[in-house]
Design a protein around this motif. Structure first.
Motif, PDB file in Angstrom:
ATOM      1  N   ARG A  78       0.592  -1.098  -0.393  1.00 47.28           N
ATOM      2  CA  ARG A  78       0.465  -0.409  -0.276  1.00 47.28           C
ATOM      3  C   ARG A  78       0.793   0.985  -0.016  1.00 47.28           C
ATOM      4  NH1 ARG A  78      -4.354   0.731   4.358  1.00 47.28           N
ATOM      5  NH2 ARG A  78      -5.076   2.381   2.680  1.00 47.28           N
ATOM      6  N   PRO A  79       1.607   1.316   0.776  1.00 48.43           N
ATOM      7  CA  PRO A  79       2.410   2.854   0.458  1.00 48.43           C
ATOM      8  C   PRO A  79       3.225   2.524  -1.118  1.00 48.43           C
ATOM      9  CG  PRO A  79       3.039   0.999   2.586  1.00 48.43           C
ATOM     10  CD  PRO A  79       1.907   0.090   2.174  1.00 48.43           C
ATOM     11  N   ILE A  80       3.939   2.197  -1.195  1.00 43.00           N
ATOM     12  CA  ILE A  80       4.551   1.897  -2.162  1.00 43.00           C
ATOM     13  C   ILE A  80       3.618   2.444  -3.668  1.00 43.00           C
ATOM     14  CG2 ILE A  80       6.004   0.725  -4.180  1.00 43.00           C
ATOM     15  CD1 ILE A  80       7.122  -0.612  -2.147  1.00 43.00           C
ATOM     16  N   PHE A  81       1.857   1.684  -3.448  1.00 38.89           N
ATOM     17  CA  PHE A  81       1.746   2.178  -4.536  1.00 38.89           C
ATOM     18  C   PHE A  81       0.548   3.612  -4.294  1.00 38.89           C
ATOM     19  CE2 PHE A  81      -3.264   1.719  -5.029  1.00 38.89           C
ATOM     20  CZ  PHE A  81      -2.906   1.519  -6.581  1.00 38.89           C
ATOM     21  N   GLY A  82       1.012   3.777  -3.001  1.00 41.70           N
ATOM     22  CA  GLY A  82       0.386   4.841  -2.660  1.00 41.70           C
ATOM     23  C   GLY A  82       1.188   6.237  -3.039  1.00 41.70           C
ATOM     24  N   ILE A  83       2.453   5.939  -2.800  1.00 41.39           N
ATOM     25  CA  ILE A  83       3.304   7.078  -3.591  1.00 41.39           C
ATOM     26  C   ILE A  83       3.808   6.744  -4.876  1.00 41.39           C
ATOM     27  CG2 ILE A  83       6.585   7.382  -3.940  1.00 41.39           C
ATOM     28  CD1 ILE A  83       6.715   6.875  -0.545  1.00 41.39           C
ATOM     29  N   VAL A  84       3.813   5.573  -5.868  1.00 40.72           N
ATOM     30  CA  VAL A  84       3.831   5.865  -7.361  1.00 40.72           C
ATOM     31  C   VAL A  84       2.725   6.766  -7.434  1.00 40.72           C
ATOM     32  CG1 VAL A  84       3.987   4.200  -9.498  1.00 40.72           C
ATOM     33  CG2 VAL A  84       5.483   3.729  -7.524  1.00 40.72           C
ATOM     34  N   GLY A  85       1.371   5.991  -7.503  1.00 43.26           N
ATOM     35  CA  GLY A  85      -0.556   6.364  -7.505  1.00 43.26           C
ATOM     36  C   GLY A  85       0.255   7.779  -7.593  1.00 43.26           C
ATOM     37  N   ALA A  87       2.339   9.651  -7.791  1.00 42.48           N
ATOM     38  CA  ALA A  87       3.763  10.584  -8.449  1.00 42.48           C
ATOM     39  C   ALA A  87       2.540  10.587  -9.587  1.00 42.48           C
ATOM     40  CB  ALA A  87       4.943   9.753  -8.153  1.00 42.48           C
ATOM     41  N   ALA A  88       1.710   9.920 -10.139  1.00 41.58           N
ATOM     42  CA  ALA A  88       1.652   9.594 -11.490  1.00 41.58           C
ATOM     43  C   ALA A  88       0.638  10.638 -11.487  1.00 41.58           C
ATOM     44  CB  ALA A  88       0.674   7.484 -11.752  1.00 41.58           C
ATOM     45  N   LEU A  89      -0.108  10.869 -10.756  1.00 42.61           N
ATOM     46  CA  LEU A  89      -1.312  12.191 -10.336  1.00 42.61           C
ATOM     47  C   LEU A  89      -0.653  13.077 -10.805  1.00 42.61           C
ATOM     48  CD1 LEU A  89      -3.770  10.409  -7.768  1.00 42.61           C
ATOM     49  CD2 LEU A  89      -4.297  10.831 -10.412  1.00 42.61           C
ATOM     50  N   VAL A  90       0.664  13.067  -9.836  1.00 45.51           N
ATOM     51  CA  VAL A  90       0.879  14.802 -10.024  1.00 45.51           C
ATOM     52  C   VAL A  90       2.035  14.670 -11.359  1.00 45.51           C
ATOM     53  CG1 VAL A  90       3.461  15.826  -8.501  1.00 45.51           C
ATOM     54  CG2 VAL A  90       1.542  15.012  -7.534  1.00 45.51           C
ATOM     55  N   CYS A  91       2.643  13.917 -11.750  1.00 50.12           N
ATOM     56  CA  CYS A  91       2.879  14.025 -13.128  1.00 50.12           C
ATOM     57  C   CYS A  91       1.952  13.807 -14.034  1.00 50.12           C
ATOM     58  CB  CYS A  91       3.720  13.043 -13.387  1.00 50.12           C
ATOM     59  SG  CYS A  91       5.138  12.600 -14.773  1.00 50.12           S
ATOM     60  N   ALA A  92       1.082  13.608 -14.207  1.00 51.75           N
ATOM     61  CA  ALA A  92       0.111  13.543 -15.300  1.00 51.75           C
ATOM     62  C   ALA A  92      -0.818  15.252 -15.164  1.00 51.75           C
ATOM     63  CB  ALA A  92      -0.865  12.748 -15.023  1.00 51.75           C
ATOM     64  N   LEU A  93      -0.889  16.140 -13.843  1.00 49.27           N
ATOM     65  CA  LEU A  93      -1.123  17.466 -13.508  1.00 49.27           C
ATOM     66  C   LEU A  93       0.161  18.163 -14.268  1.00 49.27           C
ATOM     67  CD1 LEU A  93      -3.122  19.320 -12.190  1.00 49.27           C
ATOM     68  CD2 LEU A  93      -1.390  18.932 -10.184  1.00 49.27           C
ATOM     69  N   GLY A  94       1.767  17.885 -14.524  1.00 48.61           N
ATOM     70  CA  GLY A  94       2.278  18.209 -14.829  1.00 48.61           C
ATOM     71  C   GLY A  94       2.337  18.647 -15.700  1.00 48.61           C
ATOM     72  N   VAL A  95       2.441  17.554 -16.528  1.00 50.96           N
ATOM     73  CA  VAL A  95       2.396  17.497 -18.038  1.00 50.96           C
ATOM     74  C   VAL A  95       1.595  18.345 -18.709  1.00 50.96           C
ATOM     75  CG1 VAL A  95       1.807  15.919 -19.794  1.00 50.96           C
ATOM     76  CG2 VAL A  95       3.246  15.927 -17.932  1.00 50.96           C
ATOM     77  N   ALA A  96       0.073  18.300 -17.671  1.00 50.49           N
ATOM     78  CA  ALA A  96      -1.164  18.921 -18.509  1.00 50.49           C
ATOM     79  C   ALA A  96      -1.285  20.778 -17.987  1.00 50.49           C
ATOM     80  CB  ALA A  96      -2.608  18.413 -17.407  1.00 50.49           C
ATOM     81  N   ASP A  97      -0.687  21.404 -16.718  1.00 51.17           N
ATOM     82  CA  ASP A  97       0.281  23.032 -16.528  1.00 51.17           C
ATOM     83  C   ASP A  97       1.414  22.698 -17.873  1.00 51.17           C
ATOM     84  OD1 ASP A  97      -0.282  24.983 -15.284  1.00 51.17           O
ATOM     85  OD2 ASP A  97       2.100  24.347 -14.560  1.00 51.17           O
ATOM     86  N   MET A 109      -5.792  22.086  -6.719  1.00 43.01           N
ATOM     87  CA  MET A 109      -6.593  21.152  -6.516  1.00 43.01           C
ATOM     88  C   MET A 109      -6.359  19.475  -6.932  1.00 43.01           C
ATOM     89  SD  MET A 109     -10.179  22.954  -7.207  1.00 43.01           S
ATOM     90  CE  MET A 109     -11.394  21.075  -7.502  1.00 43.01           C
ATOM     91  N   GLY A 110      -5.284  19.172  -8.200  1.00 38.27           N
ATOM     92  CA  GLY A 110      -5.041  18.287  -8.007  1.00 38.27           C
ATOM     93  C   GLY A 110      -3.497  17.747  -7.686  1.00 38.27           C
ATOM     94  N   GLN A 111      -2.792  18.906  -6.920  1.00 36.58           N
ATOM     95  CA  GLN A 111      -2.130  18.452  -5.676  1.00 36.58           C
ATOM     96  C   GLN A 111      -2.750  17.913  -4.513  1.00 36.58           C
ATOM     97  OE1 GLN A 111       0.070  22.732  -5.438  1.00 36.58           O
ATOM     98  NE2 GLN A 111       1.375  22.093  -6.687  1.00 36.58           N
ATOM     99  N   VAL A 112      -3.809  18.326  -4.212  1.00 38.24           N
ATOM    100  CA  VAL A 112      -4.424  18.153  -2.802  1.00 38.24           C
ATOM    101  C   VAL A 112      -4.901  16.723  -3.128  1.00 38.24           C
ATOM    102  CG1 VAL A 112      -6.489  17.904  -1.760  1.00 38.24           C
ATOM    103  CG2 VAL A 112      -4.906  20.128  -1.635  1.00 38.24           C
ATOM    104  N   LEU A 113      -5.206  16.466  -4.309  1.00 40.83           N
ATOM    105  CA  LEU A 113      -5.975  15.442  -4.580  1.00 40.83           C
ATOM    106  C   LEU A 113      -4.462  14.261  -4.771  1.00 40.83           C
ATOM    107  CD1 LEU A 113      -7.745  12.893  -6.079  1.00 40.83           C
ATOM    108  CD2 LEU A 113      -7.202  13.654  -7.963  1.00 40.83           C
ATOM    109  N   ALA A 114      -3.053  13.662  -5.118  1.00 40.68           N
ATOM    110  CA  ALA A 114      -2.474  13.409  -5.213  1.00 40.68           C
ATOM    111  C   ALA A 114      -2.056  13.369  -3.936  1.00 40.68           C
ATOM    112  CB  ALA A 114      -1.112  13.517  -5.956  1.00 40.68           C
ATOM    113  N   ALA A 115      -2.000  13.959  -2.772  1.00 39.54           N
ATOM    114  CA  ALA A 115      -1.666  13.653  -1.307  1.00 39.54           C
ATOM    115  C   ALA A 115      -2.292  13.315  -0.602  1.00 39.54           C
ATOM    116  CB  ALA A 115      -1.116  15.348  -1.093  1.00 39.54           C
ATOM    117  N   GLY A 116      -3.785  13.479  -0.983  1.00 33.98           N
ATOM    118  CA  GLY A 116      -4.794  12.702  -0.331  1.00 33.98           C
ATOM    119  C   GLY A 116      -4.244  11.305  -0.456  1.00 33.98           C
ATOM    120  N   PHE A 117      -5.062  10.601  -2.249  1.00 27.80           N
ATOM    121  CA  PHE A 117      -4.412   9.518  -1.797  1.00 27.80           C
ATOM    122  C   PHE A 117      -3.281   8.651  -2.159  1.00 27.80           C
ATOM    123  CE2 PHE A 117      -2.186   6.360  -4.951  1.00 27.80           C
ATOM    124  CZ  PHE A 117      -3.564   5.074  -4.776  1.00 27.80           C
TER     125      PHE A 117
END
Length: 370
Positions: A78-85, A87-97, A109-117
């Motif tokens: 779970r912790p590794i999945f949380g970090i990788v998942g 990170a994927a959300l953050v990277c996707a958000l950054g690519v869009a930006d 909002m995207g940052q909060v979502l990734a941190a919440g995950f």
């Protein structure tokens, strides 16, 4: 130690090899940083370097899962999945930006979502290793975790203003964090030296090292928000694992260095980004502007204004990071008195380099634009 270094090398190699592909994508998708008044680069430069850094992170962690030495780390995925998942959300958000220049609220909002995950997967700052102080209820733990991760992401984003600066600062600070996390694991665990925080920080350092050859002045590619937010997210996640989930009683009873180091070290690693972000927010609010209003008064801009060249300004910030981060990490092996003396000398050297005679002629001031 050799296993961690192997994984870091894998991250570095994958990042280095995939960065040209990320550059090609940036050129094809129009993710290019134009030359603005507040910028210091002279030609339009592609970004999306975070895509290559995420590739290095992902491949390294997948390869690490096949190593028997690190099997205990993957026993609870779970912790590794949380970090990788996350990170994927953050990277996707950054690519869009990087491609479409998202507004600040969407990014937040995207940052909060990734941190919440990340928090949802169990990576929570639920205790502090000073007298066993708990952060409170589970809701409080989630809130503190999300805020810490979001602050770290934006701090690295704020400092990413010169070629090679953010990647180098995180590589140096991450190296100090890696040494500390490894020594902490060795001193508190007699038989099992596998540790999630040590693994994640080692991978982070590897991705930064692999990206730097492409990003040093004059950079052929920028990491963009996809990279800066990714680095801040991963560093914050590793810090939370160390700070909030170690056995503080074991630290107090068995380890030679102070128990407050797990709190102080993440701050020392990110001290320049945090200082730059804090000063920028206060400065802009005092002038009646939005905290997100761009200007040319960041720390790296001030170094350039003092007359330092681009490369020298970056090296000076490397020195400051090394002195502070390794100064705190040195508490793992040296006495507090020795560390204070050595760190004091290091700070004097850093100050001399910053304000000393190596400076050139300050450039003419340039009016900033939004």
């Amino acid at each position: 130690m050799r296993t961690y270094l192997l994984v870091a090398v894998i991250a570095a190699v994958v990042t280095y090899l995939t960065t040209p592909l990320a550059r090609w994508c940036a050129l094809r998708w129009g993710a290019i940083t134009a030359v603005r008044d507040r910028d210091v680069h002279a030609v339009p430069t592609p970004r999306l370097g975070g895509m290559a850094m995420f590739a290095g992170l992902l491949v390294a962690l997948l390869m690490a899962s096949q190593l028997p030495f690190l099997a205990p780390v993957y026993a609870n995925p779970r912790p590794i999945f949380g970090i990788v998942g996350g990170a994927a959300l953050v990277c996707a958000l950054g690519v869009a930006d990087d491609i479409w220049d998202l507004d600040w609220l969407t990014k937040l909002m995207g940052q909060v979502l990734a941190a919440g995950f990340l928090a949802w997967q169990g990576v929570l700052l639920y205790q502090l290793p000073i007298g066993g102080v708990l952060s409170g209820s589970s809701r409080t733990a989630v809130f503190v975790t999300v805020v810490s991760v979001v602050v770290a992401m934006n701090a690295v984003n704020f400092v990413d203003g010169l070629d090679g600066l953010a990647a180098g600062v995180l590589a140096i600070g991450g190296a100090a964090f890696f040494v500390y996390a490894y020594l902490l694991t060795v001193d508190t665990s007699a038989n099992d030296y596998s540790n999630l925080a040590t693994l994640v920080v080692g991978v982070l350092v590897g991705t930064c090292v692999g990206f730097l050859p492409h990003n040093l002045y004059p950079a052929r590619i920028f990491m963009g928000d996809s990279g800066s937010m990714l680095l801040g997210f991963v560093m914050a996640a590793a810090a939370i694992v160390v700070t909030g989930q170690i056995d503080y009683l074991a630290v107090v009873e068995r380890v030679r260095f102070p128990a407050y180091v797990p709190i102080l070290l993440p701050v020392a690693v990110l001290v320049l980004p945090l200082l730059d972000m804090g000063m920028a927010i206060v400065r802009r609010l005092l002038t009646g502007k939005s905290p997100f209003h761009a200007d040319r008064l960041h720390l790296h801009h001030r170094l350039l204004a003092l007359g330092h060249s681009h490369r020298r300004a970056v090296l000076i910030m490397y020195v400051w990071t090394a002195v502070l981060a390794f100064g705190v990490a040195a508490l793992a092996v040296l006495s507090t008195t020795t560390v204070l003396i050595a760190t004091g000398v290091g700070l004097l050297v850093a100050t001399a380099l910053t304000l000393g005679p190596l400076r050139g002629r300050p450039p003419k001031p340039v009016e900033a634009t939004p």
